[in-house]
Design an enzyme around this catalytic site. Structure first.
Site, PDB file in Angstrom:
ATOM      1  N   ARG A 191       0.779  -1.130  -0.060  1.00  8.51           N
ATOM      2  CA  ARG A 191      -0.044  -0.023   0.180  1.00  8.51           C
ATOM      3  C   ARG A 191       0.727   1.438   0.081  1.00  8.51           C
ATOM      4  NH1 ARG A 191      -2.794  -4.103   2.086  1.00  8.51           N
ATOM      5  NH2 ARG A 191      -0.872  -4.886   2.606  1.00  8.51           N
ATOM      6  N   THR A 192       1.613   1.620   0.856  1.00 11.91           N
ATOM      7  CA  THR A 192       2.445   2.585   1.058  1.00 11.91           C
ATOM      8  C   THR A 192       3.290   3.004  -0.118  1.00 11.91           C
ATOM      9  OG1 THR A 192       2.874   1.892   3.504  1.00 11.91           O
ATOM     10  CG2 THR A 192       4.056   3.897   2.828  1.00 11.91           C
ATOM     11  N   LYS A 226      26.231  -4.970  -0.417  1.00 11.87           N
ATOM     12  CA  LYS A 226      27.518  -5.276  -0.357  1.00 11.87           C
ATOM     13  C   LYS A 226      28.098  -4.533   0.899  1.00 11.87           C
ATOM     14  CE  LYS A 226      27.756  -4.523  -5.390  1.00 11.87           C
ATOM     15  NZ  LYS A 226      27.796  -3.453  -6.338  1.00 11.87           N
ATOM     16  N   ARG A 236      11.235   3.893   4.088  1.00  6.94           N
ATOM     17  CA  ARG A 236      10.555   2.973   5.133  1.00  6.94           C
ATOM     18  C   ARG A 236      11.888   2.309   5.582  1.00  6.94           C
ATOM     19  NH1 ARG A 236       5.552  -1.106   4.831  1.00  6.94           N
ATOM     20  NH2 ARG A 236       4.820   0.847   5.557  1.00  6.94           N
ATOM     21  N   HIS A 265       4.471   5.981  11.769  1.00  7.99           N
ATOM     22  CA  HIS A 265       3.916   5.740  10.262  1.00  7.99           C
ATOM     23  C   HIS A 265       2.899   6.875  10.196  1.00  7.99           C
ATOM     24  CE1 HIS A 265       2.827   4.072   6.586  1.00  7.99           C
ATOM     25  NE2 HIS A 265       2.612   2.853   6.818  1.00  7.99           N
TER      26      HIS A 265
HETATM   27  N1   CP Z   1      -0.630  -0.156   5.934  1.00  9.37           N
HETATM   28  C1   CP Z   1       0.735  -0.270   5.384  1.00  9.37           C
HETATM   29  O1   CP Z   1       1.890   0.254   5.718  1.00  9.37           O
HETATM   30  O2   CP Z   1       0.798  -1.225   4.510  1.00  9.37           O
HETATM   31  P1   CP Z   1       2.147  -1.603   3.458  1.00  9.37           P
HETATM   32  O3   CP Z   1       2.992  -2.399   4.662  1.00  9.37           O
HETATM   33  O4   CP Z   1       1.585  -2.696   2.390  1.00  9.37           O
HETATM   34  O5   CP Z   1       2.587  -0.443   2.980  1.00  9.37           O
END
Ligand code: CP
Length: 308
Positions: free
Chosen positions: A54-55, A82, A104, A132
């Site tokens: 999603r993100t 590496k 992320r 998040h």
């Molecule tokens: N909700 C969410 O962060 O989903 P993903 O890990 O698929 O990005």
């Protein structure tokens, strides 16, 4: 703000400004021509050191729909393999003059550290158990649209709170907007110190769900557990899995949320998750693109003002 690292740094009016701008993009995203030019000429690099559906997809679409040049770094194929460090990797990309870095990372605090080393805007797409922020913002927009307001609501956040950056960012955001927050789960997954955020802690779904306006389920994060957190998935589903019977304890018009990815039959009943009369899970995904467009536009605007 220079970066979007967490909800912690945002004020009530910052949150409202992002959501208000996102409303405009909800409309744009529903049109057949989904193009704007707020990020035209800017370069956006997405660096995902942890899996995402999603993100990552929504940040990529958000950038493209605003006209940015978007590059997704395939971190599995990068020189990280590496032995290059996170900071050296970030400095290398920084030398190519990106304007927006979306990151992320599995370690809490890694994105903040990286933000101190680069000269572009950094957006936290999830760091360890820490924050998040765009998830909490998309959840807030979903709630505001479904309930008509984002204050004085009773929100139950259920399940694996301990490992969840989604829960933490939501707790901070919903607290700032003056909602009543309940955390429900076994003590192993809802540490008592979370009460410090002003939330009420419940061990029983039947107590915690009473009169809730919003029921937010969390994924059981098995990858962050080393055993011993739950007796068994079957027992967990029996006590904490959301189904129609447990949802009947909340308000009759309570909405069901889940950030995804879902474990059907572990924390939520699959039929309930698909029930469009109660579940807003697909709306959450839709709002994700709009909120990320708004967040990136506001950061780009700030950088333009500073540069001028
Ligand atoms: N909700 C969410 O962060 O989903 P993903 O890990 O698929 O990005």
């Amino acid at each position: 703000h220079r970066h979007l690292l967490g909800i912690e740094q945002l004020s009530q009016s910052d949150i409202t400004a992002i959501l208000d701008l996102a409303e405009k993009y909800v409309e744009l995203n529903r049109q057949s021509l989904k193009h704007a030019d707020e990020l035209s000429g800017l370069t956006q690099i997405n660096m995902f050191f942890e899996n995402s559906t999603r993100t990552q997809a929504s940040f990529e679409l958000a950038g493209k729909r605003l006209g940015a040049d978007v590059m997704n770094m395939a971190m599995q194929a990068s020189s990280i393999k590496k032995g290059e460090t996170l900071i050296d990797t970030a400095m290398t990309l920084n030398a190519m003059h990106p304007d927006l870095l979306v990151v992320r990372h599995p370690q809490s605090g890694a994105v903040d550290l990286l933000a101190q080393k680069v000269n572009c805007a950094v957006l936290n797409a999830g760091d360890g158990r820490h924050e998040h922020p765009t998830q909490a913002l998309l959840d807030a927009l979903t709630i505001r649209r479904a309930k008509g307001r984002l204050h004085r609501l009773t929100v139950a956040i259920c399940g694996d709170v301990a490992h969840s950056r989604v829960a933490r960012s939501n707790l901070i955001l919903l607290g700032k907007m003056e909602n009543r927050i309940r955390l429900i789960g076994p003590p192993t997954l809802v540490p008592g110190h979370f009460a410090e955020f002003g939330a009420e802690v419940y061990e029983d779904m039947s107590d915690g769900l009473k009169d809730a306006d919003v029921v937010m389920m969390l994924r059981l994060q098995k990858e962050r557990m080393d055993g011993g957190f739950i007796p068994s998935e079957r027992e967990y589903y029996h006590r904490y899995g959301l189904d129609a019977a447990k949802l009947a304890l909340a308000k009759p018009d309570a909405i069901v949320m889940h950030p995804g990815p879902m474990n059907r039959g572990v924390e939520i009943d699959g039929t309930l998750a698909d029930d469009i009369n109660r579940s807003v899970i697909q709306e959450q995904v839709e709002m994700g693109v709009a909120v990320r467009m708004a967040a990136m536009e506001l950061l780009a605007r700030h950088h333009r003002e500073v540069a001028a």
